[in-house]
Design an enzyme around this catalytic site. Structure first.
Site, short mmCIF file in Angstrom:
data_model
loop_
_atom_site.label_atom_id
_atom_site.label_comp_id
_atom_site.label_asym_id
_atom_site.label_seq_id
_atom_site.Cartn_x
_atom_site.Cartn_y
_atom_site.Cartn_z
N ASP A 233 17.22 -11.18 -33.94
CA ASP A 233 16.70 -12.29 -33.16
C ASP A 233 15.18 -12.31 -33.40
O ASP A 233 14.60 -11.33 -33.89
CB ASP A 233 17.05 -12.14 -31.67
C1 BGC Z 1 16.47 -17.00 -29.44
C2 BGC Z 1 17.53 -17.25 -30.50
C3 BGC Z 1 17.03 -18.29 -31.48
C4 BGC Z 1 15.70 -17.84 -32.06
C5 BGC Z 1 15.10 -18.85 -33.03
C6 BGC Z 1 15.12 -16.69 -30.04
O1 BGC Z 1 14.13 -16.63 -29.05
O2 BGC Z 1 16.88 -15.94 -28.60
O3 BGC Z 1 18.72 -17.68 -29.90
O4 BGC Z 1 17.99 -18.54 -32.47
O5 BGC Z 1 14.77 -17.64 -31.01
O6 BGC Z 1 14.71 -19.99 -32.35
#
Ligand code: BGC
Length: 710
Positions: A233
């Site tokens: 993530d």
């Molecule tokens: C989120 C993810 C997301 C990523 C990119 C993160 O903060 O938890 O779900 O895909 O950001 O935007």
């Protein structure tokens, strides 16, 4: 063109290899131009394409800066369709828009567990039930990937709250982890083969997910044979060297500030070239998949909007319809109340996008009913007496008052959890005041997760749960309200009466560094049904404008053994006056087991469409896993010999038919006995009792029985 990965692994320098293990920028992988390795673009999900116009740089990502795209219903809504084919077609439509913009990887679906209704991102997740979540994820992934766009199953795993999401340690015992939280990931990985799995921010049993060997290497790679990319993530990696060693392939976003750390670890012998090459190989395989699957597509946005409408139509759940007030007669004078009628709600954070077009409930109702009267009723959360008085005046003149309420992206969002399940005071006051002047109030709730409705449920005639219904909300709703289509959505999560009734009330929304999943397996309806706790609306519940009868339940066998398939077959009849769709649910109840189990668990479902008077024979297949539970000492799922009840129902609390089946299992689920166990334990254990009895009879004379009266 495709990449020769073995040859590339020979040609890449160590520095280049290390650079490939993180993104090149916010949304791209790292290119290596001299070797013809291109950069690959990825972006969020899950309700459609959320692409920053500035995706080449480090984007601000403000809504105004996003490409426009079709907004589909949120994930809790999608799961409430119980319609696998429909979800697959939504996935296909979403993928078209990804291909059009050259995006190879969709950062969705999210299939985390809903241990508390307060989790800020519940609207991004499918269901409180792992089987339904898993099935929906499989359909979504199959749809998206059929058009050559990859999906990312996220957030792996136990990322079930937003408070302290970067650091929280989820302490989860093996059975709950496997049966509730890992199960949907397992199903999706094994059955749909997503291109990527995203390691989450949190820790599980003390170790950050992106550095967690058990989760990434032992379970995901070894047991489930996942062959895609493990991506972190965004900023989830806390120890880059550990992440490489333990199975995380790609750090996002990039570029990494930690390449030197990796090189130093290699020089010191803390990382081997085998570790590094294993991760680089996965990144290159992903790049190769992306190149191979790029397609020119044309997006027909009108058609995409149609699909969004179809999905919303089947996702919206009719919770109450007293005096059959719905469907409405076309000539009734209606008052439309509440600011949310003039908008389409979405949850907040990286799942929010800029809809390509919007059909609001107010606009679409006005097309049908140009004489309708509208009043805003509230703005913001604070009660505004003037707006309420205005709404009351309007409502008093109308036959029916449609009151739009719910939550907003400021309440349900990534980054924080809700603190309660109540709707804003201004919304509750509006409903309350309007019911004083109009006896025909219909409440329409936009929210991504369960809200309390006990404050007004008794006083209104009808309630629709819209979820966050996507950009075609208005069109879908008008068709439902005026009966052009009968409601067929069923709740993908229980609506508890009070927050205090929820299984995680004591520890579901704590702002602590560590959260112990004390409730274990008892999540959602598993808890309410096992403990017989009254709920507002049960899991799987939803009304229709017609009625359905279930009959002639038949099981293909009354005795099962390991690897057998059980066919559960029944007749479903549309016994009402209009065409409709019904989601038949199959729950399994283990009549007696050595380990505690929830009283029943969903293990199959089927949605059927029926004309009035029509009967269809419906079949649901149950495999061995439908009867199994995770046995810690075996480190595997296993089935216990005994009787199981197959319960077929219209919701978890509306079981219509049951039949029994005997399972003769070869699995040894009993904890192995030791010399510290009592004679009684040895005698009562089915695997040792015969031998033990013989020994006892020989030694002391018999007869010895195996029950506690010996
Ligand atoms: C989120 C993810 C997301 C990523 C990119 C993160 O903060 O938890 O779900 O895909 O950001 O935007």
């Amino acid at each position: 063109m495709s990449l020769d990965i073995n040859a590339l692994l020979e040609k890449l320098t160590l520095e280049e290899k290390v650079s490939l293990l993180s993104g090149g920028s916010a949304w791209y992988t790292q290119p290596i131009e001299r070797l013809g390795i291109p950069k690959i673009l990825m972006t969020d999900g899950p309700i459609g394409l959320r692409l920053s116009r500035d995706h080449e740089g480090i984007s601000e990502d403000t809504l105004g800066n996003l490409e426009k795209s079709t907004a589909y219903p949120c994930s809790s809504a999608i799961a409430s369709t119980f319609n696998e084919k429909l979800v697959e077609s939504v996935g296909r439509e979403i993928a078209r828009q990804f291909q059009e913009h050259g995006v190879s990887l969709l950062l969705a679906p999210g299939i985390n567990g809903k241990r508390t209704p307060l989790c800020g991102r519940n609207f991004e997740y499918m269901s409180e039930d792992p089987y339904l979540s898993g099935r929906m994820a499989v359909s979504y992934i199959n749809g998206v990937q059929s058009l050559g766009v990859g999906t990312t199953l996220k957030h792996y795993v136990a990322n079930d709250q937003e408070n302290k999401r970067f650091t929280v340690n989820a302490v989860v015992e093996d059975r709950a982890l496997r049966e509730i939280y890992l199960a949907p990931f397992e199903m999706a990985v094994k059955e749909a083969n997503p291109w990527a799995v995203m390691g989450s921010y949190n820790r599980v049993n003390g170790v950050h997910c992106c550095e967690n060997r058990t989760l990434l290497l032992d379970v995901l790679r070894e047991e489930w044979e996942f062959d895609g990319l493990v991506v972190s993530d965004w900023t989830a990696i806390t120890d880059k060297v550990a992440s490489i060693k333990n199975g995380c392939d790609l750090e996002m976003p990039g570029p990494s500030m930690r390449d030197q750390e990796v090189l130093d670890a290699f020089n010191k012998g803390d990382l081997t070239i085998t570790d590094i090459d294993a991760r680089v190989r996965r990144v290159l395989q992903f790049v190769d998949r992306a190149i191979e699957n790029k397609k020119e597509v044309n997006v027909d946005y009108a058609r995409a909007h149609e699909f969004s409408r179809k999905a919303a139509e089947e996702a919206i759940v009719l919770l109450k319809n007293e005096d059959v007030i719905l469907p409405l007669q076309a000539d009734l004078k209606i008052a439309v109340l509440g600011e949310q009628a003039a908008d389409v709600m979405q949850g907040g954070g990286c799942a929010k996008l800029d809809p390509e077009r919007i059909s609001t409930p107010l606009d679409e109702l006005r097309k049908r009913n140009p004489d309708l009267v509208y009043a805003r009723g509230y703005t913001g959360d604070e009660v505004d007496e003037r707006l309420i008085q205005e709404a009351k005046l309007v409502a008093a003149e109308a036959h029916v008052a449609l009151v739009f309420v719910g939550t907003t992206s400021a309440i349900e969002s990534e980054g924080f959890d809700r603190t309660n399940m109540r709707m804003a005071d201004s919304h509750l006051a509006l409903i309350n005041e309007v019911t004083k002047v109009n006896r025909n109030v219909i409440v329409l709730i936009s929210s991504g997760a369960a809200v309390e409705v006990h404050q007004f449920g008794q006083d209104v005639k009808a309630i629709f749960q819209l979820w966050y219904p996507g950009q075609a909300a208005g069109e879908a709703l008008v068709r439902l309200i005026y009966g052009e289509v009968s409601p067929s959505g069923k709740l993908s999560e229980t609506f508890p009466v009070h927050l205090e009734n929820t299984p995680t009330f004591d520890n579901g929304h704590v702002n602590a560094e560590e959260v112990t999943y004390k409730e274990g397996l008892q999540v959602g309806y598993r808890y309410y049904d096992t403990k017989k706790i009254p709920v507002q609306y049960p899991f799987g519940f939803g009304l229709s404008y017609t009625s359905f009868e279930y009959s002639n339940l038949e099981l293909s066998s009354t005795g099962l053994k390991n690897d057998d398939l059980l066919e559960v077959t029944l007749d479903v009849t549309n016994s009402g006056g209009v065409k409709g769709k019904e989601s038949v649910q199959v729950y399994v109840h283990d009549v007696r087991s050595q380990y505690p189990r929830p009283v029943q668990e969903l293990k199959g479902f089927a949605k059927v469409e029926l004309e009035p008077g029509e009967t269809k024979r419906v079949t649901v297949l149950l495999n061995e896993r439908a009867f199994a539970y995770f046995v810690p000492h075996l480190n595997d799922f296993a089935v216990e010999t005994g009787e199981f009840e197959i319960r077929v129902g219209a919701s978890s609390r509306d079981i219509r038919l049951t039949e029994s089946v005997q399972f003769k299992s070869e699995d040894s689920v009993t904890i192995p006995l030791t010399d510290r166990d009592s004679v009684l334990d040895w005698l009562s254990n089915p695997e040792s009792s015969d031998r033990m009895r013989t020994v006892m009879n020989d030694r002391f004379g018999g007869p010895y029985r195996t029950d506690s009266s010996i």
